[in-house]
Design a protein around this motif. Structure first.
Motif, PDB file in Angstrom:
ATOM      1  N   LEU A  82      11.868   6.467  -1.534  1.00 33.52           N
ATOM      2  CA  LEU A  82      13.317   6.439  -1.767  1.00 33.52           C
ATOM      3  C   LEU A  82      13.709   5.438  -2.859  1.00 33.52           C
ATOM      4  O   LEU A  82      14.887   5.282  -3.161  1.00 33.52           O
ATOM      5  CB  LEU A  82      14.055   6.110  -0.467  1.00 33.52           C
ATOM      6  CG  LEU A  82      13.866   7.103   0.680  1.00 33.52           C
ATOM      7  CD1 LEU A  82      14.634   6.631   1.913  1.00 33.52           C
ATOM      8  CD2 LEU A  82      14.298   8.510   0.275  1.00 33.52           C
ATOM      9  N   GLY A  83      12.706   4.750  -3.441  1.00 32.33           N
ATOM     10  CA  GLY A  83      12.979   3.818  -4.534  1.00 32.33           C
ATOM     11  C   GLY A  83      13.223   2.387  -4.095  1.00 32.33           C
ATOM     12  O   GLY A  83      13.713   1.572  -4.877  1.00 32.33           O
ATOM     13  N   GLU A  84      12.852   2.069  -2.858  1.00 35.36           N
ATOM     14  CA  GLU A  84      13.036   0.709  -2.331  1.00 35.36           C
ATOM     15  C   GLU A  84      11.700  -0.023  -2.261  1.00 35.36           C
ATOM     16  O   GLU A  84      10.643   0.599  -2.187  1.00 35.36           O
ATOM     17  CB  GLU A  84      13.637   0.769  -0.912  1.00 35.36           C
ATOM     18  CG  GLU A  84      15.114   1.032  -0.882  1.00 35.36           C
ATOM     19  CD  GLU A  84      15.946  -0.106  -1.435  1.00 35.36           C
ATOM     20  OE1 GLU A  84      15.622  -1.289  -1.224  1.00 35.36           O
ATOM     21  OE2 GLU A  84      16.940   0.203  -2.125  1.00 35.36           O
ATOM     22  N   GLU A  85      11.781  -1.342  -2.211  1.00 33.09           N
ATOM     23  CA  GLU A  85      10.590  -2.172  -2.048  1.00 33.09           C
ATOM     24  C   GLU A  85      10.141  -2.167  -0.587  1.00 33.09           C
ATOM     25  O   GLU A  85      10.953  -2.040   0.334  1.00 33.09           O
ATOM     26  CB  GLU A  85      10.914  -3.625  -2.449  1.00 33.09           C
ATOM     27  CG  GLU A  85      11.188  -3.808  -3.920  1.00 33.09           C
ATOM     28  CD  GLU A  85       9.941  -3.636  -4.765  1.00 33.09           C
ATOM     29  OE1 GLU A  85       8.879  -4.167  -4.390  1.00 33.09           O
ATOM     30  OE2 GLU A  85      10.028  -2.938  -5.796  1.00 33.09           O
ATOM     31  N   SER A  86       8.851  -2.350  -0.381  1.00 33.18           N
ATOM     32  CA  SER A  86       8.295  -2.493   0.968  1.00 33.18           C
ATOM     33  C   SER A  86       8.832  -3.763   1.611  1.00 33.18           C
ATOM     34  O   SER A  86       9.203  -4.704   0.905  1.00 33.18           O
ATOM     35  CB  SER A  86       6.769  -2.583   0.895  1.00 33.18           C
ATOM     36  OG  SER A  86       6.223  -1.432   0.305  1.00 33.18           O
ATOM     37  N   ILE A  87       8.808  -3.805   2.934  1.00 38.95           N
ATOM     38  CA  ILE A  87       9.244  -5.034   3.605  1.00 38.95           C
ATOM     39  C   ILE A  87       8.093  -6.004   3.830  1.00 38.95           C
ATOM     40  O   ILE A  87       8.308  -7.122   4.266  1.00 38.95           O
ATOM     41  CB  ILE A  87       9.953  -4.756   4.954  1.00 38.95           C
ATOM     42  CG1 ILE A  87       9.043  -4.011   5.907  1.00 38.95           C
ATOM     43  CG2 ILE A  87      11.257  -4.017   4.744  1.00 38.95           C
ATOM     44  CD1 ILE A  87       9.425  -4.218   7.349  1.00 38.95           C
ATOM     45  N   TRP A  88       6.871  -5.561   3.581  1.00 45.19           N
ATOM     46  CA  TRP A  88       5.738  -6.472   3.665  1.00 45.19           C
ATOM     47  C   TRP A  88       4.688  -6.057   2.650  1.00 45.19           C
ATOM     48  O   TRP A  88       4.774  -5.000   2.045  1.00 45.19           O
ATOM     49  CB  TRP A  88       5.184  -6.577   5.077  1.00 45.19           C
ATOM     50  CG  TRP A  88       4.460  -5.369   5.646  1.00 45.19           C
ATOM     51  CD1 TRP A  88       3.878  -4.348   4.958  1.00 45.19           C
ATOM     52  CD2 TRP A  88       4.236  -5.078   7.025  1.00 45.19           C
ATOM     53  NE1 TRP A  88       3.305  -3.455   5.818  1.00 45.19           N
ATOM     54  CE2 TRP A  88       3.502  -3.874   7.102  1.00 45.19           C
ATOM     55  CE3 TRP A  88       4.556  -5.731   8.214  1.00 45.19           C
ATOM     56  CZ2 TRP A  88       3.116  -3.306   8.317  1.00 45.19           C
ATOM     57  CZ3 TRP A  88       4.160  -5.160   9.415  1.00 45.19           C
ATOM     58  CH2 TRP A  88       3.458  -3.963   9.464  1.00 45.19           C
ATOM     59  N   ASN A  89       3.699  -6.915   2.475  1.00 44.20           N
ATOM     60  CA  ASN A  89       2.589  -6.657   1.564  1.00 44.20           C
ATOM     61  C   ASN A  89       1.573  -5.793   2.310  1.00 44.20           C
ATOM     62  O   ASN A  89       0.944  -6.257   3.258  1.00 44.20           O
ATOM     63  CB  ASN A  89       1.982  -7.995   1.142  1.00 44.20           C
ATOM     64  CG  ASN A  89       0.762  -7.835   0.260  1.00 44.20           C
ATOM     65  OD1 ASN A  89      -0.019  -6.905   0.408  1.00 44.20           O
ATOM     66  ND2 ASN A  89       0.583  -8.777  -0.643  1.00 44.20           N
ATOM     67  N   ASN A  90       1.426  -4.532   1.877  1.00 45.79           N
ATOM     68  CA  ASN A  90       0.536  -3.604   2.582  1.00 45.79           C
ATOM     69  C   ASN A  90      -0.912  -4.083   2.629  1.00 45.79           C
ATOM     70  O   ASN A  90      -1.617  -3.784   3.585  1.00 45.79           O
ATOM     71  CB  ASN A  90       0.615  -2.209   1.971  1.00 45.79           C
ATOM     72  CG  ASN A  90       1.807  -1.429   2.479  1.00 45.79           C
ATOM     73  OD1 ASN A  90       2.460  -1.811   3.446  1.00 45.79           O
ATOM     74  ND2 ASN A  90       2.101  -0.326   1.831  1.00 45.79           N
ATOM     75  N   GLU A  91      -1.336  -4.817   1.624  1.00 41.58           N
ATOM     76  CA  GLU A  91      -2.709  -5.312   1.629  1.00 41.58           C
ATOM     77  C   GLU A  91      -2.911  -6.305   2.770  1.00 41.58           C
ATOM     78  O   GLU A  91      -3.908  -6.254   3.492  1.00 41.58           O
ATOM     79  CB  GLU A  91      -3.010  -5.978   0.280  1.00 41.58           C
ATOM     80  CG  GLU A  91      -4.469  -5.957  -0.086  1.00 41.58           C
ATOM     81  CD  GLU A  91      -4.681  -6.417  -1.520  1.00 41.58           C
ATOM     82  OE1 GLU A  91      -5.267  -7.503  -1.688  1.00 41.58           O
ATOM     83  OE2 GLU A  91      -4.247  -5.692  -2.436  1.00 41.58           O
ATOM     84  N   GLN A  92      -1.946  -7.180   2.949  1.00 43.41           N
ATOM     85  CA  GLN A  92      -2.019  -8.190   4.009  1.00 43.41           C
ATOM     86  C   GLN A  92      -1.997  -7.555   5.398  1.00 43.41           C
ATOM     87  O   GLN A  92      -2.578  -8.088   6.333  1.00 43.41           O
ATOM     88  CB  GLN A  92      -0.829  -9.159   3.857  1.00 43.41           C
ATOM     89  CG  GLN A  92      -0.806 -10.277   4.859  1.00 43.41           C
ATOM     90  CD  GLN A  92       0.446 -11.133   4.710  1.00 43.41           C
ATOM     91  OE1 GLN A  92       1.147 -11.053   3.713  1.00 43.41           O
ATOM     92  NE2 GLN A  92       0.715 -11.930   5.708  1.00 43.41           N
ATOM     93  N   PHE A  93      -1.344  -6.401   5.527  1.00 38.19           N
ATOM     94  CA  PHE A  93      -1.202  -5.737   6.818  1.00 38.19           C
ATOM     95  C   PHE A  93      -2.012  -4.443   6.885  1.00 38.19           C
ATOM     96  O   PHE A  93      -1.683  -3.538   7.633  1.00 38.19           O
ATOM     97  CB  PHE A  93       0.281  -5.447   7.079  1.00 38.19           C
ATOM     98  CG  PHE A  93       1.110  -6.689   7.268  1.00 38.19           C
ATOM     99  CD1 PHE A  93       1.279  -7.241   8.530  1.00 38.19           C
ATOM    100  CD2 PHE A  93       1.715  -7.314   6.190  1.00 38.19           C
ATOM    101  CE1 PHE A  93       2.032  -8.391   8.713  1.00 38.19           C
ATOM    102  CE2 PHE A  93       2.477  -8.464   6.354  1.00 38.19           C
ATOM    103  CZ  PHE A  93       2.634  -9.007   7.623  1.00 38.19           C
ATOM    104  N   SER A  94      -3.108  -4.384   6.114  1.00 37.91           N
ATOM    105  CA  SER A  94      -3.886  -3.146   6.024  1.00 37.91           C
ATOM    106  C   SER A  94      -4.514  -2.725   7.346  1.00 37.91           C
ATOM    107  O   SER A  94      -4.890  -1.560   7.507  1.00 37.91           O
ATOM    108  CB  SER A  94      -4.968  -3.271   4.942  1.00 37.91           C
ATOM    109  OG  SER A  94      -5.917  -4.261   5.316  1.00 37.91           O
ATOM    110  N   CYS A  95      -4.597  -3.639   8.301  1.00 37.80           N
ATOM    111  CA  CYS A  95      -5.144  -3.278   9.618  1.00 37.80           C
ATOM    112  C   CYS A  95      -4.301  -2.208  10.301  1.00 37.80           C
ATOM    113  O   CYS A  95      -4.773  -1.530  11.219  1.00 37.80           O
ATOM    114  CB  CYS A  95      -5.257  -4.508  10.518  1.00 37.80           C
ATOM    115  SG  CYS A  95      -3.699  -5.374  10.820  1.00 37.80           S
ATOM    116  N   TYR A  96      -3.079  -2.011   9.849  1.00 36.96           N
ATOM    117  CA  TYR A  96      -2.175  -1.015  10.437  1.00 36.96           C
ATOM    118  C   TYR A  96      -2.149   0.304   9.655  1.00 36.96           C
ATOM    119  O   TYR A  96      -1.369   1.195   9.976  1.00 36.96           O
ATOM    120  CB  TYR A  96      -0.754  -1.574  10.530  1.00 36.96           C
ATOM    121  CG  TYR A  96      -0.613  -2.754  11.461  1.00 36.96           C
ATOM    122  CD1 TYR A  96      -0.733  -2.597  12.836  1.00 36.96           C
ATOM    123  CD2 TYR A  96      -0.333  -4.026  10.976  1.00 36.96           C
ATOM    124  CE1 TYR A  96      -0.597  -3.677  13.700  1.00 36.96           C
ATOM    125  CE2 TYR A  96      -0.186  -5.112  11.830  1.00 36.96           C
ATOM    126  CZ  TYR A  96      -0.323  -4.928  13.193  1.00 36.96           C
ATOM    127  OH  TYR A  96      -0.169  -5.992  14.047  1.00 36.96           O
TER     128      TYR A  96
END
Length: 153
Positions: A63-77
């Motif tokens: 939708l053109g918005e930024e993520s709310i967290w760093n996906n690399e840091q939370f890659s366990c999910y």
């Protein structure tokens, strides 16, 4: 001013309805309970909620918005991860609840500001709505497995 497209209204309703289901199903669940893997193999509540947030970031990005967290840091999910093998990396359930609330607010605000979707994204948006419905239902079953009363009546 032109009325919003039916697609946006439909997605807004899906996103808000799913959030209600999620919040009802996770209410009162402790961090310890959220880490219980039924039969030592089915995904725990912590992973499912974290996974929903992880995939919501993709929804926000489409939708053109930024993520709310760093996906690399939370890659366990991330999809395809073996939750049991990465449980030491999970964040607290209270922290996940906060992230889910943030993602809900950001998603609702973005949807409220949009007039239409990029037609190239309709299939992905539809699939992302289905993803949320699927996992919000899993949280309901896990709630019962944990011995809690059902939250949806």
């Amino acid at each position: 001013m032109e009325a919003k497209s039916n697609e946006i209204e439909l997605v807004k309703n899906q996103v808000s309805s799913t959030a209600i289901v999620v919040f009802l199903n996770i209410e009162g669940i402790t961090n310890e309970e959220s880490m219980i893997f039924p039969n030592d193999e089915a995904n725990c509540m912590n992973w499912i909620l974290g996974h929903m947030i992880y995939i919501r970031n993709a929804f926000l990005n489409i939708l053109g918005e930024e993520s709310i967290w760093n996906n690399e840091q939370f890659s366990c999910y991330n999809r395809g991860e073996i939750a049991w093998n990465r449980k030491a990396e999970f964040v607290s359930f209270e922290e996940l609840k906060s992230y889910f609330k943030q993602s809900q607010e950001k998603l609702q605000a973005k949807l409220n500001s949009m007039e239409s979707f990029n037609p190239d994204n309709i299939k992905d948006i539809s699939t992302l709505c289905l993803h949320e419905i699927y996992h919000s239902g899993q949280l309901g079953y896990l709630r019962r497995i944990l011995g809690r009363p059902g939250a949806i009546r």
